[in-house]
Motif scaffolding. Structure first.
Motif, PDB file in Angstrom:
ATOM      1  N   LYS A 179       0.822  -1.208   0.000  1.00 16.87           N
ATOM      2  CA  LYS A 179       0.000   0.000   0.000  1.00 16.87           C
ATOM      3  C   LYS A 179       0.852   1.253   0.000  1.00 16.87           C
ATOM      4  O   LYS A 179       0.487   2.278  -0.558  1.00 16.87           O
ATOM      5  CB  LYS A 179      -0.961  -0.010   1.199  1.00 16.87           C
ATOM      6  CG  LYS A 179      -2.095  -1.012   1.029  1.00 16.87           C
ATOM      7  CD  LYS A 179      -3.128  -0.902   2.110  1.00 16.87           C
ATOM      8  CE  LYS A 179      -4.272  -1.900   1.856  1.00 16.87           C
ATOM      9  NZ  LYS A 179      -5.291  -1.851   2.927  1.00 16.87           N
ATOM     10  N   GLN A 180       2.022   1.169   0.637  1.00 21.29           N
ATOM     11  CA  GLN A 180       2.934   2.300   0.606  1.00 21.29           C
ATOM     12  C   GLN A 180       3.358   2.588  -0.832  1.00 21.29           C
ATOM     13  O   GLN A 180       3.405   3.719  -1.269  1.00 21.29           O
ATOM     14  CB  GLN A 180       4.165   2.013   1.451  1.00 21.29           C
ATOM     15  CG  GLN A 180       5.166   3.172   1.467  1.00 21.29           C
ATOM     16  CD  GLN A 180       6.390   2.853   2.297  1.00 21.29           C
ATOM     17  OE1 GLN A 180       6.493   1.782   2.881  1.00 21.29           O
ATOM     18  NE2 GLN A 180       7.320   3.785   2.359  1.00 21.29           N
ATOM     19  N   GLN A 181       3.623   1.503  -1.589  1.00 21.25           N
ATOM     20  CA  GLN A 181       3.975   1.671  -2.996  1.00 21.25           C
ATOM     21  C   GLN A 181       2.786   2.189  -3.793  1.00 21.25           C
ATOM     22  O   GLN A 181       2.943   2.972  -4.720  1.00 21.25           O
ATOM     23  CB  GLN A 181       4.448   0.350  -3.584  1.00 21.25           C
ATOM     24  CG  GLN A 181       5.777  -0.130  -3.014  1.00 21.25           C
ATOM     25  CD  GLN A 181       6.117  -1.511  -3.512  1.00 21.25           C
ATOM     26  OE1 GLN A 181       5.398  -2.468  -3.242  1.00 21.25           O
ATOM     27  NE2 GLN A 181       7.203  -1.609  -4.236  1.00 21.25           N
ATOM     28  N   CYS A 182       1.589   1.718  -3.419  1.00 23.43           N
ATOM     29  CA  CYS A 182       0.383   2.188  -4.108  1.00 23.43           C
ATOM     30  C   CYS A 182       0.212   3.685  -3.927  1.00 23.43           C
ATOM     31  O   CYS A 182      -0.179   4.400  -4.852  1.00 23.43           O
ATOM     32  CB  CYS A 182      -0.856   1.456  -3.580  1.00 23.43           C
ATOM     33  SG  CYS A 182      -0.926  -0.276  -4.026  1.00 23.43           S
ATOM     34  N   ASN A 183       0.482   4.168  -2.709  1.00 18.34           N
ATOM     35  CA  ASN A 183       0.384   5.594  -2.466  1.00 18.34           C
ATOM     36  C   ASN A 183       1.386   6.361  -3.305  1.00 18.34           C
ATOM     37  O   ASN A 183       1.109   7.447  -3.800  1.00 18.34           O
ATOM     38  CB  ASN A 183       0.610   5.887  -0.974  1.00 18.34           C
ATOM     39  CG  ASN A 183      -0.519   5.352  -0.115  1.00 18.34           C
ATOM     40  OD1 ASN A 183      -1.643   5.214  -0.579  1.00 18.34           O
ATOM     41  ND2 ASN A 183      -0.222   5.062   1.145  1.00 18.34           N
ATOM     42  N   CYS A 186       0.196   6.831  -6.769  1.00 17.35           N
ATOM     43  CA  CYS A 186      -0.759   7.911  -6.951  1.00 17.35           C
ATOM     44  C   CYS A 186      -0.034   9.204  -7.300  1.00 17.35           C
ATOM     45  O   CYS A 186      -0.585  10.085  -7.941  1.00 17.35           O
ATOM     46  CB  CYS A 186      -1.600   8.100  -5.677  1.00 17.35           C
ATOM     47  SG  CYS A 186      -2.699   6.706  -5.332  1.00 17.35           S
ATOM     48  N   LYS A 187       1.222   9.334  -6.817  1.00 18.62           N
ATOM     49  CA  LYS A 187       2.010  10.511  -7.136  1.00 18.62           C
ATOM     50  C   LYS A 187       2.661  10.351  -8.513  1.00 18.62           C
ATOM     51  O   LYS A 187       3.186  11.307  -9.063  1.00 18.62           O
ATOM     52  CB  LYS A 187       3.091  10.714  -6.077  1.00 18.62           C
ATOM     53  CG  LYS A 187       2.545  10.893  -4.659  1.00 18.62           C
ATOM     54  CD  LYS A 187       3.684  10.963  -3.653  1.00 18.62           C
ATOM     55  CE  LYS A 187       3.153  11.024  -2.231  1.00 18.62           C
ATOM     56  NZ  LYS A 187       4.250  11.015  -1.219  1.00 18.62           N
ATOM     57  N   GLY A 188       2.683   9.137  -9.037  1.00 17.51           N
ATOM     58  CA  GLY A 188       3.293   8.876 -10.324  1.00 17.51           C
ATOM     59  C   GLY A 188       2.235   8.594 -11.374  1.00 17.51           C
ATOM     60  O   GLY A 188       1.275   9.350 -11.538  1.00 17.51           O
ATOM     61  N   LEU A 189       2.386   7.472 -12.072  1.00 15.55           N
ATOM     62  CA  LEU A 189       1.421   7.100 -13.100  1.00 15.55           C
ATOM     63  C   LEU A 189       0.130   6.590 -12.470  1.00 15.55           C
ATOM     64  O   LEU A 189       0.169   5.850 -11.475  1.00 15.55           O
ATOM     65  CB  LEU A 189       2.012   6.002 -13.991  1.00 15.55           C
ATOM     66  CG  LEU A 189       3.128   6.402 -14.947  1.00 15.55           C
ATOM     67  CD1 LEU A 189       3.727   5.150 -15.581  1.00 15.55           C
ATOM     68  CD2 LEU A 189       2.616   7.346 -16.026  1.00 15.55           C
ATOM     69  N   PRO A 190      -1.030   6.920 -13.038  1.00 21.02           N
ATOM     70  CA  PRO A 190      -2.275   6.295 -12.578  1.00 21.02           C
ATOM     71  C   PRO A 190      -2.188   4.782 -12.752  1.00 21.02           C
ATOM     72  O   PRO A 190      -1.502   4.287 -13.652  1.00 21.02           O
ATOM     73  CB  PRO A 190      -3.334   6.904 -13.513  1.00 21.02           C
ATOM     74  CG  PRO A 190      -2.711   8.145 -14.049  1.00 21.02           C
ATOM     75  CD  PRO A 190      -1.236   7.876 -14.120  1.00 21.02           C
ATOM     76  N   ARG A 227       9.832  10.248 -15.614  1.00 23.76           N
ATOM     77  CA  ARG A 227       9.796  10.723 -14.226  1.00 23.76           C
ATOM     78  C   ARG A 227       8.677  10.053 -13.435  1.00 23.76           C
ATOM     79  O   ARG A 227       8.901   9.552 -12.325  1.00 23.76           O
ATOM     80  CB  ARG A 227       9.613  12.250 -14.212  1.00 23.76           C
ATOM     81  CG  ARG A 227       9.586  12.853 -12.813  1.00 23.76           C
ATOM     82  CD  ARG A 227       9.555  14.373 -12.880  1.00 23.76           C
ATOM     83  NE  ARG A 227       8.377  14.860 -13.580  1.00 23.76           N
ATOM     84  CZ  ARG A 227       7.171  14.985 -13.011  1.00 23.76           C
ATOM     85  NH1 ARG A 227       6.997  14.639 -11.742  1.00 23.76           N
ATOM     86  NH2 ARG A 227       6.158  15.445 -13.703  1.00 23.76           N
ATOM     87  N   LEU A 228       7.480  10.004 -14.010  1.00 25.27           N
ATOM     88  CA  LEU A 228       6.345   9.411 -13.294  1.00 25.27           C
ATOM     89  C   LEU A 228       6.495   7.902 -13.146  1.00 25.27           C
ATOM     90  O   LEU A 228       6.088   7.321 -12.132  1.00 25.27           O
ATOM     91  CB  LEU A 228       5.037   9.741 -14.025  1.00 25.27           C
ATOM     92  CG  LEU A 228       4.634  11.221 -14.043  1.00 25.27           C
ATOM     93  CD1 LEU A 228       3.282  11.385 -14.721  1.00 25.27           C
ATOM     94  CD2 LEU A 228       4.582  11.793 -12.630  1.00 25.27           C
ATOM     95  N   PHE A 229       7.090   7.268 -14.154  1.00 24.20           N
ATOM     96  CA  PHE A 229       7.290   5.821 -14.075  1.00 24.20           C
ATOM     97  C   PHE A 229       8.207   5.477 -12.911  1.00 24.20           C
ATOM     98  O   PHE A 229       7.947   4.538 -12.149  1.00 24.20           O
ATOM     99  CB  PHE A 229       7.880   5.296 -15.386  1.00 24.20           C
ATOM    100  CG  PHE A 229       7.975   3.794 -15.454  1.00 24.20           C
ATOM    101  CD1 PHE A 229       6.919   3.042 -15.960  1.00 24.20           C
ATOM    102  CD2 PHE A 229       9.105   3.124 -15.009  1.00 24.20           C
ATOM    103  CE1 PHE A 229       6.995   1.650 -16.023  1.00 24.20           C
ATOM    104  CE2 PHE A 229       9.196   1.739 -15.058  1.00 24.20           C
ATOM    105  CZ  PHE A 229       8.133   1.005 -15.568  1.00 24.20           C
ATOM    106  N   LYS A 230       9.282   6.233 -12.753  1.00 19.38           N
ATOM    107  CA  LYS A 230      10.204   5.955 -11.652  1.00 19.38           C
ATOM    108  C   LYS A 230       9.557   6.245 -10.309  1.00 19.38           C
ATOM    109  O   LYS A 230       9.796   5.533  -9.321  1.00 19.38           O
ATOM    110  CB  LYS A 230      11.487   6.773 -11.812  1.00 19.38           C
ATOM    111  CG  LYS A 230      12.558   6.374 -10.803  1.00 19.38           C
ATOM    112  CD  LYS A 230      13.931   6.888 -11.183  1.00 19.38           C
ATOM    113  CE  LYS A 230      14.988   6.328 -10.232  1.00 19.38           C
ATOM    114  NZ  LYS A 230      16.348   6.768 -10.592  1.00 19.38           N
ATOM    115  N   GLU A 231       8.721   7.264 -10.240  1.00 22.46           N
ATOM    116  CA  GLU A 231       7.996   7.541  -8.994  1.00 22.46           C
ATOM    117  C   GLU A 231       7.086   6.373  -8.629  1.00 22.46           C
ATOM    118  O   GLU A 231       6.921   6.047  -7.459  1.00 22.46           O
ATOM    119  CB  GLU A 231       7.158   8.816  -9.143  1.00 22.46           C
ATOM    120  CG  GLU A 231       7.972  10.102  -9.135  1.00 22.46           C
ATOM    121  CD  GLU A 231       7.096  11.332  -9.247  1.00 22.46           C
ATOM    122  OE1 GLU A 231       5.858  11.182  -9.192  1.00 22.46           O
ATOM    123  OE2 GLU A 231       7.637  12.439  -9.388  1.00 22.46           O
ATOM    124  N   SER A 232       6.507   5.742  -9.661  1.00 26.58           N
ATOM    125  CA  SER A 232       5.561   4.646  -9.424  1.00 26.58           C
ATOM    126  C   SER A 232       6.242   3.336  -9.068  1.00 26.58           C
ATOM    127  O   SER A 232       5.743   2.573  -8.244  1.00 26.58           O
ATOM    128  CB  SER A 232       4.685   4.425 -10.670  1.00 26.58           C
ATOM    129  OG  SER A 232       3.911   5.560 -10.951  1.00 26.58           O
TER     130      SER A 232
END
Length: 292
Positions: A179-183, A186-190, A227-232
């Motif tokens: 869930k931490q990764q899921c959160n 949310c900051k990265g890719l949907p 950028r978003l992929f790495k955040e996710s």
């Protein structure tokens, strides 16, 4: 082709599930008294399965080759199915597909079984939907459970219970996100775009995939996507691609007749030495050592 049209239906109950299918299962576990795990074996004609969902975890095990069009929530994919491919559909995920004549084993696991399988490390893990991919362990468990029902083996209840525990642990270990990764996602890719790009990568492992082609698949610029992929995921697109190639190679190496150079080429490495270098870095052993 038979077509059944209806709004998304809850098919948790057996009678509801059978209303959306053209034929009943040839083999099922309902009279065997199994708890927390259910097996149904189908031989289906060409058919359009309408949108549906259920409150249990569903594993679709493909026992025949075919091409089908599958939709998981808002993600759509045309899949070239091979024997042993499996799809994972968590509770509440809307699932529909159009299939040719096909042979399926459908396993459902209860929420209770999944919860029991979560260790302290995976206590807050969430199992994600997955389009069809090879998973030899799940395939073998499904075939073994089907054979148990067919032969009316004494003690099938205890056997099914133990296999259900193993399946639940395997799903939690290999098909979940904390869930931490899921959160963080949310900051990265949907999640829908993450699922779509994951399927795109898995379908094109043998190709020279560039960030630009990945970004175009979900309609984004290269910079924004990277950028978003790495955040996710915590990895760059290239690192994730290498990881997926190695995971697929681990499965292919189980075929003792396949040459290591052929496996390297199949999963997209330019030569065997490059493949061996990445394999040892991620697995901790060379392909030859894993095989022997």
């Amino acid at each position: 082709m038979l077509v059944c049209q209806s709004p998304a239906a809850d098919v948790t109950k057996v009678e509801s599930r059978r209303r959306i299918l053209p034929v009943p299962p040839l083999i099922c576990s309902h009279k065997a008294g199994w708890e927390n795990i259910c097996l149904e074996y189908y031989q289906l004609p060409a058919f359009e399965i309408p949108a549906h969902y259920q409150s249990d975890y569903t594993i679709v095990i493909h026992v025949s080759c075919q091409r089908l069009k599958r939709k998981l929530d808002e993600c759509f994919c045309t899949e070239d199915i091979k024997v042993g491919d499996i799809a994972v559909i968590p509770p509440g995920v809307i699932h529909s597909y159009t299939t040719q004549q096909s042979e399926l084993i459908i396993l459902t696991l209860s929420e209770k079984l999944i919860s029991q399988a979560k260790s302290q490390d995976f206590e807050e893990a969430e199992i994600l939907p997955h389009f069809a991919k090879p998973d030899p362990l799940i395939y073998q468990i499904g075939v073994a459970l089907k054979a148990t029902l067919t032969s009316n083996t004494v003690g099938s209840y205890a056997y099914a219970e133990s296999m259900g525990i193993a399946l639940a642990a395997h799903l939690v270990q290999n098909y979940s996100l904390h869930k931490q990764q899921c959160n963080e996602c949310c900051k990265g890719l949907p999640s829908s775009k993450l699922l779509k790009i994951n399927q795109f990568i898995c379908n094109h492992l043998s190709e020279d995939l560039l960030i630009g082609s990945m970004a175009r698949e979900i309609g984004m610029s290269k910079y924004h996507f990277a950028r978003l992929f790495k955040e996710s995921t915590g990895m760059s697109p290239y690192q994730y691609l290498i990881k997926c190639r190695i995971e697929r190679a681990k499965i292919l190496l189980r075929d003792k007749t396949a040459r290591i150079s052929e496996v390297a080429s199949t999963v997209g490495f330019s030569d065997q030495s490059q493949f061996t270098r990445h394999f040892k870095r991620l697995v901790g052993a060379t392909p030859q050592q894993v095989r022997s």
